[in-house]
Design an enzyme around this catalytic site. Structure first.
Site, PDB file in Angstrom:
ATOM      1  N   SER A 110      46.881  -0.394  11.048  1.00 45.01           N
ATOM      2  CA  SER A 110      46.316   0.621  12.345  1.00 45.01           C
ATOM      3  C   SER A 110      47.275   2.055  12.478  1.00 45.01           C
ATOM      4  O   SER A 110      47.547   2.647  11.349  1.00 45.01           O
ATOM      5  CB  SER A 110      46.222  -0.120  13.497  1.00 45.01           C
ATOM      6  OG  SER A 110      45.313   0.669  14.467  1.00 45.01           O
ATOM      7  N   ASP A 250      35.005  -2.216  10.708  1.00 41.75           N
ATOM      8  CA  ASP A 250      36.209  -1.841  11.284  1.00 41.75           C
ATOM      9  C   ASP A 250      35.931  -0.496  11.975  1.00 41.75           C
ATOM     10  O   ASP A 250      35.113   0.643  11.844  1.00 41.75           O
ATOM     11  CB  ASP A 250      37.046  -1.391   9.883  1.00 41.75           C
ATOM     12  CG  ASP A 250      38.473  -1.427  10.328  1.00 41.75           C
ATOM     13  OD1 ASP A 250      38.861  -1.112  11.673  1.00 41.75           O
ATOM     14  OD2 ASP A 250      39.313  -1.687   9.392  1.00 41.75           O
ATOM     15  N   HIS A 277      38.688  -4.587  12.349  1.00 42.30           N
ATOM     16  CA  HIS A 277      40.175  -4.109  12.501  1.00 42.30           C
ATOM     17  C   HIS A 277      41.271  -4.903  11.852  1.00 42.30           C
ATOM     18  O   HIS A 277      42.256  -4.536  11.797  1.00 42.30           O
ATOM     19  CB  HIS A 277      40.286  -3.642  13.797  1.00 42.30           C
ATOM     20  CG  HIS A 277      41.155  -2.396  13.772  1.00 42.30           C
ATOM     21  ND1 HIS A 277      41.441  -1.274  12.792  1.00 42.30           N
ATOM     22  CD2 HIS A 277      42.316  -2.207  14.478  1.00 42.30           C
ATOM     23  CE1 HIS A 277      42.262  -0.654  13.142  1.00 42.30           C
ATOM     24  NE2 HIS A 277      42.937  -1.046  14.067  1.00 42.30           N
TER      25      HIS A 277
END
Length: 298
Positions: A110, A250, A277
């Site tokens: 991320s 995602d 994710h």
């Protein structure tokens, strides 16, 4: 001297401290994998499963970025203190302090993805490989995609989100419940949420200083200092072998990840069909197959 297997401690970072944990033995043959967590302002906990790589000889370094977890908390620092450059310096400092600067791999998840990409742009001699997982290269593109994903939510959920965002009541139970609908679709599709992910989620909730300053109240309402930030124009500077990871569901949609594929020469992209994710929690078996294959290829 290398920290012993599963060592925990802190290293100095200016006047502050960065907490770290090492699983396996540094300098014993294979490069160390440094796990760089998201947020900004989350903690290492949700990436703990990566420690499994140590069983196959890759020591794994976890750390908490400044401002949360086991590192120095600075709740009184204003938004101007929390910069990308601060976290770049912290990462470089950690690598140096642990004595792994001549042989390491970065795994950035991320927000950790663009942070690791920025590090790789400096062409460190000891960086063997780069994994950019579920990550934006451009927050303006991220915001466009968040708007698109939100438009697919049930109308009453989106209306609840908009109502509370308009008056800033982010702690309202109604807002948190509506937020959870998005998270269950696009952040973690495992129910109940795995303990490691819940730990990081609660740490961020308990001290949201960094997250609020740089990101905002949640994943899809980015109103912090990163909202206009992009590294797309610099990606061509990365020459490190690179693996890109994302999930089919995602929040880091294909449009979000595509700039890495376009910009980094030779980057390889793996999409996890059953994940959002957090593929390392959602499809662990395939995740470790992909990671191990990449690490062996270096």
């Amino acid at each position: 001297m290398s920290p012993d297997p599963s060592a925990k401690g802190t290293v100095p970072f200016g006047e502050y401290r960065t907490w770290y944990r090492v699983t396996g033995e540094l300098g014993a043959g294979r490069p160390a994998v440094v796990a760089v967590h998201g947020g900004p302002g989350s903690t290492h906990d949700y990436l703990l499963p990566l420690a499994r790589l140590a069983e196959d000889g890759w020591p794994v370094v976890h750390y908490d970025q400044l401002g949360n977890g086991g590192s120095t908390h600075l709740p009184d620092k204003g938004a101007e203190f929390w910069t990308v450059e601060l976290f770049e310096r912290e990462l470089a400092n950690l690598i140096e302090q642990l004595g792994i600067a001549d042989d390491y791999v970065l795994f950035g998840q991320s927000w950790g993805g663009p942070l690791c990409a920025r590090h790789a742009m400096t062409a460190p001699a000891g960086l063997r490989g780069l994994v950019i997982a579920n990550a934006p290269a451009s927050y303006p593109i991220w915001l466009q995609e968040m708007a698109r994903l939100r438009a697919e939510l049930p109308p009453e959920v989106e209306q609840t989100l908009r109502r509370h965002e308009a008056d800033g009541s982010y702690d309202s139970p109604d807002y948190l419940a509506a937020m959870r609908v998005f998270y269950d679709r696009h952040v973690c599709r495992v129910t109940p949420w795995p303990r490691d992910f819940l730990s990081s989620f609660m740490e961020t909730y308990n001290d949201p200083t960094v997250y609020y300053a740089m990101n905002g109240p949640n994943e899809f309402h980015v109103i912090g200092s990163l909202r206009d930030w992009s590294i797309i124009d610099e990606l061509h500077r990365i020459s490190t072998p690179t693996l890109l990871i994302s999930g089919r569901h995602d929040e880091a949609t294909p449009a979000v990840v595509q700039p890495y594929q376009d910009g980094i020469p030779g980057a390889r992209w793996e999409i996890f069909e059953e994940s959002s994710h957090l593929p390392h929690l959602e499809e662990p078996k395939r995740f470790f197959e992909v990671m191990t294959e990449f690490l062996k290829s270096l």
